[in-house]
Each structure stands twice: as C-alpha cells, then as structure tokens.
Design a protein around this motif. Sequence first.
Motif, short mmCIF file in Angstrom:
data_model
loop_
_atom_site.label_atom_id
_atom_site.label_comp_id
_atom_site.label_asym_id
_atom_site.label_seq_id
_atom_site.Cartn_x
_atom_site.Cartn_y
_atom_site.Cartn_z
N TYR A 18 -41.80 -34.98 -45.52
CA TYR A 18 -43.10 -34.97 -44.72
C TYR A 18 -43.97 -36.04 -45.10
O TYR A 18 -44.86 -36.58 -44.58
CB TYR A 18 -43.45 -33.72 -44.59
N MET A 19 -44.14 -36.18 -46.62
CA MET A 19 -45.23 -37.08 -47.24
C MET A 19 -44.77 -38.46 -46.93
O MET A 19 -45.59 -39.13 -47.25
CB MET A 19 -45.12 -36.77 -48.75
N MET A 20 -43.55 -38.89 -46.66
CA MET A 20 -43.03 -40.21 -46.50
C MET A 20 -43.56 -40.31 -45.14
O MET A 20 -43.41 -41.57 -44.76
CB MET A 20 -41.57 -40.21 -46.66
N VAL A 21 -43.91 -39.61 -44.33
CA VAL A 21 -44.63 -39.87 -43.18
C VAL A 21 -46.21 -39.75 -43.20
O VAL A 21 -46.77 -40.77 -42.76
CB VAL A 21 -44.27 -38.84 -42.13
N THR A 22 -46.68 -38.88 -43.69
CA THR A 22 -48.21 -38.76 -43.87
C THR A 22 -48.94 -39.71 -44.69
O THR A 22 -49.98 -40.09 -44.46
CB THR A 22 -48.73 -37.13 -44.37
N VAL A 23 -48.28 -40.12 -46.02
CA VAL A 23 -49.00 -40.82 -46.74
C VAL A 23 -48.96 -42.56 -46.16
O VAL A 23 -50.16 -42.83 -46.17
CB VAL A 23 -48.18 -40.88 -48.03
N PRO A 24 -47.75 -43.04 -45.74
CA PRO A 24 -48.01 -44.26 -44.84
C PRO A 24 -48.78 -44.17 -43.74
O PRO A 24 -49.66 -45.34 -43.31
CB PRO A 24 -46.34 -44.57 -44.49
N LEU A 25 -48.78 -43.06 -42.92
CA LEU A 25 -49.47 -43.00 -41.62
C LEU A 25 -51.35 -42.99 -42.32
O LEU A 25 -51.91 -43.72 -41.60
CB LEU A 25 -49.38 -41.63 -41.14
N LEU A 26 -51.64 -42.41 -43.49
CA LEU A 26 -52.90 -42.57 -43.97
C LEU A 26 -53.21 -43.74 -44.26
O LEU A 26 -54.20 -44.45 -43.80
CB LEU A 26 -52.94 -41.75 -45.12
N ILE A 53 -37.41 -49.21 -45.95
CA ILE A 53 -36.77 -48.48 -47.05
C ILE A 53 -37.65 -47.06 -46.99
O ILE A 53 -36.92 -46.01 -47.24
CB ILE A 53 -37.30 -49.29 -48.37
N VAL A 54 -38.78 -47.07 -46.82
CA VAL A 54 -39.59 -45.74 -46.84
C VAL A 54 -38.94 -44.90 -45.77
O VAL A 54 -38.60 -43.56 -45.65
CB VAL A 54 -41.00 -46.00 -46.43
N GLY A 55 -38.68 -45.47 -44.32
CA GLY A 55 -37.89 -44.89 -43.44
C GLY A 55 -36.74 -44.24 -43.54
O GLY A 55 -36.19 -43.11 -43.19
N TRP A 56 -36.01 -45.28 -44.38
CA TRP A 56 -34.48 -44.74 -44.50
C TRP A 56 -34.39 -43.48 -45.62
O TRP A 56 -33.73 -42.35 -45.47
CB TRP A 56 -33.79 -46.06 -45.28
N PHE A 57 -35.20 -43.38 -46.54
CA PHE A 57 -35.18 -42.46 -47.53
C PHE A 57 -35.85 -41.22 -47.06
O PHE A 57 -35.25 -40.10 -47.32
CB PHE A 57 -36.05 -42.68 -48.80
N ALA A 58 -36.58 -41.32 -46.03
CA ALA A 58 -37.30 -40.09 -45.24
C ALA A 58 -36.23 -39.56 -44.40
O ALA A 58 -36.15 -38.19 -44.73
CB ALA A 58 -38.38 -40.29 -44.69
N GLY A 59 -35.29 -40.22 -43.80
CA GLY A 59 -34.21 -39.64 -42.96
C GLY A 59 -33.27 -39.18 -44.00
O GLY A 59 -32.66 -38.50 -43.66
N TRP A 60 -32.87 -39.74 -45.06
CA TRP A 60 -31.90 -39.28 -45.86
C TRP A 60 -32.33 -37.93 -46.71
O TRP A 60 -31.44 -37.19 -46.63
CB TRP A 60 -31.75 -40.51 -47.09
#
Length: 516
Positions: A412-420, A114-121
């Motif tokens: 970008y934050m949908m990458v950095t927050v889950p990454l943290l 879900i996070v990935g889909w919205f980041a792409g969207w």
Amino acid sequence: MSSTTLPAPEGPSSPTATTSDHSDLVEFGYEPQLHRSLGKFASFAAGFSFVSILTTIFQLFGLGFSFGGPAFFFTWPLVFLGQFMVALNFAELAARYPISGAIYQWSRRMGGEIVGWFAGWFMIIAQIVTAAAAAIALQVVLPSVWSGFQFVGDDTALTSPSGAANAVILGSVLLVLTTTINCIGVNWMSRINSIGVTCEIIGVAAVVLVFFTHAERGPQVVLDTGSAGTETGYIWAWIVSGLMAAYVMVGFGSAGELAEETHNPRRVAPRTIRLALSASALGGGLMIVGALMAAPSLTDGRLAAEGLPYVLDSILSSPWGTVLLIDVAIAVFICTLAIQTAASRLMFSMARDGRLPASKLLSTVNARTGTPIAPSVLIGFACVAVLAVNVGNAAIFTTLTSVCIVLIYLAYMMVTVPLLVQRLKGWPHARAEVDSEGKKLFSLGVLGIPVNILAVLYGSLMVVNLSWPRAEIFNPTGEFPLLQWAAPLTVLAVVVVGIACLPRGKAHPKPVTIGA
C-alpha cells in the motif's frame, strides 16, 4: 465522501457504455480479454468479502481483547480512519487507471517499473498466505457445526496436532472449490460471491441483534481497560491490541483488481472501494461493542481465549447457534474465494506485461470463460503448500499469516508514497476527466495532499507496529526465539527473492510516463 448505503444489484450496462469501457482499456495499451459483466453490487461484494468481518473478527477478537481489555475497541475506529485515508487515495487512482492488477498498475504509474514490480510481488505473496489463512478458519467453525468434519483425531483446537492436520484437510478442500469456481468464469464467481456477501451481511446483522438484546452491561464497557498491560503501562498493551483491527481491515481495494470485468469501473470501483471499507468498519464495530456488552464475564479468561464463539454459545440455544456458525462458514468460503480471485487478476496483470516467469502461460485467457485459468490454479496450489506448514507447527503458520499483513501495508505504501510525490508535482493534471457515462471522476481536490500525507504517516506507523519483534505475538510459547524477528526477516527474504526474480535485460512492453 463516503456512504454506507449498500448498492443494489443491477443489470448489465448499455452496449455503448461497455464499448467506452473497452476503449478506455485500449488507450492504456491493452486489448480487452476478460469478460466485462460485473455490476455495482458484485464490485462491492469483492471488497467486502475480502475484509470479511464475520470471518476475521471471529478469528481475532480474542487477540485484541487479551492485550487491551474492553477498551481495545477504540483501536477499531482509529485503524478505520487511517485505512480510509488510504482508501480515498486508492479511489482516486481507480477512477483514472481502471486496470486489473490495481496495486501493481497504480504503483508503476506513480513510482516507476521497479516500484510497481515490488508492490505487485509483495501483494501476490501476501494474498497467497492470506487466502491460506482464511481457508484454515474453517477448522474454527465446521467441527462445531458437526463432529463429522473432524477427520483427524478428537482435538479441534488449531494449535493441537490433530486440529492442525484437520485444518489443512478442510482448507485444502475449500481451496479446490474456490480454484474450480475461478476457472469456470467470473460470472459464477460473482454470483456465488454476491450470494455469500448477502448471507454475511444478514449474519452480521443477526449477530449484532443477538448481542444487543442479551446485553449484560452498557456500552460504557468500552471505557474499561481491564487488567491487561498494568505492569508495563496500558498504552503499550493498547497499541499491541490494535493489531487485531490492522489484520482485519485490508483488501478493500479488491474492486480495483476486477476493474477490467466491471461495467463503468471509473465510477463503480472508487465508490465500492470506499463503501466496502466503510460498511465493514460499521458492522465490525457494532459486533465488537455488542460482544463486550453481552459476554457473560469479562474476567474469567474465556473471552480472550475463545472470542466471539464463547459469547454466542452462552446466549443461543444449539439450533440458532449452529445456523450462525454455518453463516460464518459461508463467510470463510467467500472470503477465500475473493482473495484468490484478486490474487489471480494481479498475477495475470503482471504476466501480461511479461513481468513474471512463465508469463505467456499465466497471461493466457480462456476464450470461453474469459478467465485467466493458470494463475488461479497456481495460486490454489501455492495456498495448499502454505497450509501444509500448519501440520508441522501451528505457531509458525500463525506467525506467517501475521507477517503477510506487513507485506500488504508495505505494498500500500508503494502506492501512497509515490502518489504523494506526484501530487506535489501537480498530479492529477488538469484535464477533462469523465467516466463512460460522461460524469466527473471521483477527486479529492484540494484535500488530496493532506489526505495523502495522513495515509503515508498512518501506513508508516502501522508497518512499524506490525513488524515490532514482540514475543507475545510472534513467539508466544517461547520455543522459537527466532520467530520474534519473523517480520523483518520475512520482508528481507521476500525482497531478496524478488531481486532474483526481477525482470532484467528487456524493456517493458507497455511503458508508462510516471505521473501521467
């Protein structure tokens, strides 16, 4: 951890290295379909041309100066440092997940589907609007080169009815060209993009040289706060002026979008992500300082209203000024091309996973060109549709382009927050990590968590700053009070539409283990 030495163009990698790159992709569950033909310089060019300082600083210099005066310069290095924290995280992910659709692929592997889909969207919507905004910049340049480029009326200003309509014509022609190039194949795209980036680098160097050799004042001018913000306190005006740098320094992750078309992407993409942002920050910073030093006046209002063209027109005679304007037009062209290319690869990557409507069509790769044609065409049409908004009301278009940057920062934050979150659980897990040449992958090591925390904090503050309902940014004429709330309302609308489009009832064909 970063270098500003530009990579030299190189020949194709060895067959053994290419085979290893393909094997990498197969391990992620994808069959190699795109043509792998990009080298180091082409990868760098993708990120550098997306940022395109010659395009964006020409467009936005006046915005920063009008709010913060000469001292707005200091927002430039601060935004760079924040974005460089983000770029370092992206570089580490690019080394481990060299797959097209970078933001989408990285976020789903760190935060789930879900996070990935919205980041792409979010990124697809933002890139469509950003490409349209880049294309419309031709109106700022071409009519100044030759009056014959003004097909509608006589007023070339983007905010005038004739200027707005003419901008749509020029932008649409440009988008037809970029769409055609993207359909022909990545080889032609990379050749044209690399030539354009070379021209832009030469142009940036020429502009900086002209400014510094015609200086009216010293570099200490950057300490002058001007008259902006004296009524409500300078710091608030300075914070608003930082939006200029925030608008410019995005898109440096485009090298990751082309990972499946790049030789040894595990090594090349991380380096070019950092390099594209660093080179852009250096060139842009010198342009800003040079313009402040060379401007005939800092107080007559023209620098805020007209920006860099005012400074160049005051310094250069017509032939040389025209040459530089042509170079800016080239930069606008390759910027639009790079954004559309990145968006098409992101759309292809999501469609290949069955995450979009008409996924089968959007994920089809032409066997001869090795290019996903349908996404390029769809994005081209969508960009033209966005351009058409400018005919009815240029203020709405300006607001729309401002809001799309908020979507990019959220993606970008949908990458950095889950990454943290994954870093705190031990990512990247200790194992042999090498590229196709057997060299160790880029890693932040013990700096991973602090750098990631800084990236998240910076992103959070910038989202708030970009979204703040400021009338002077979103509704400068005062005619449309609702536009002041454009950022939160647009984000809400994109989320609602995204929820409606979110794939339901079927398993992901390429499931991933989060944090693996």
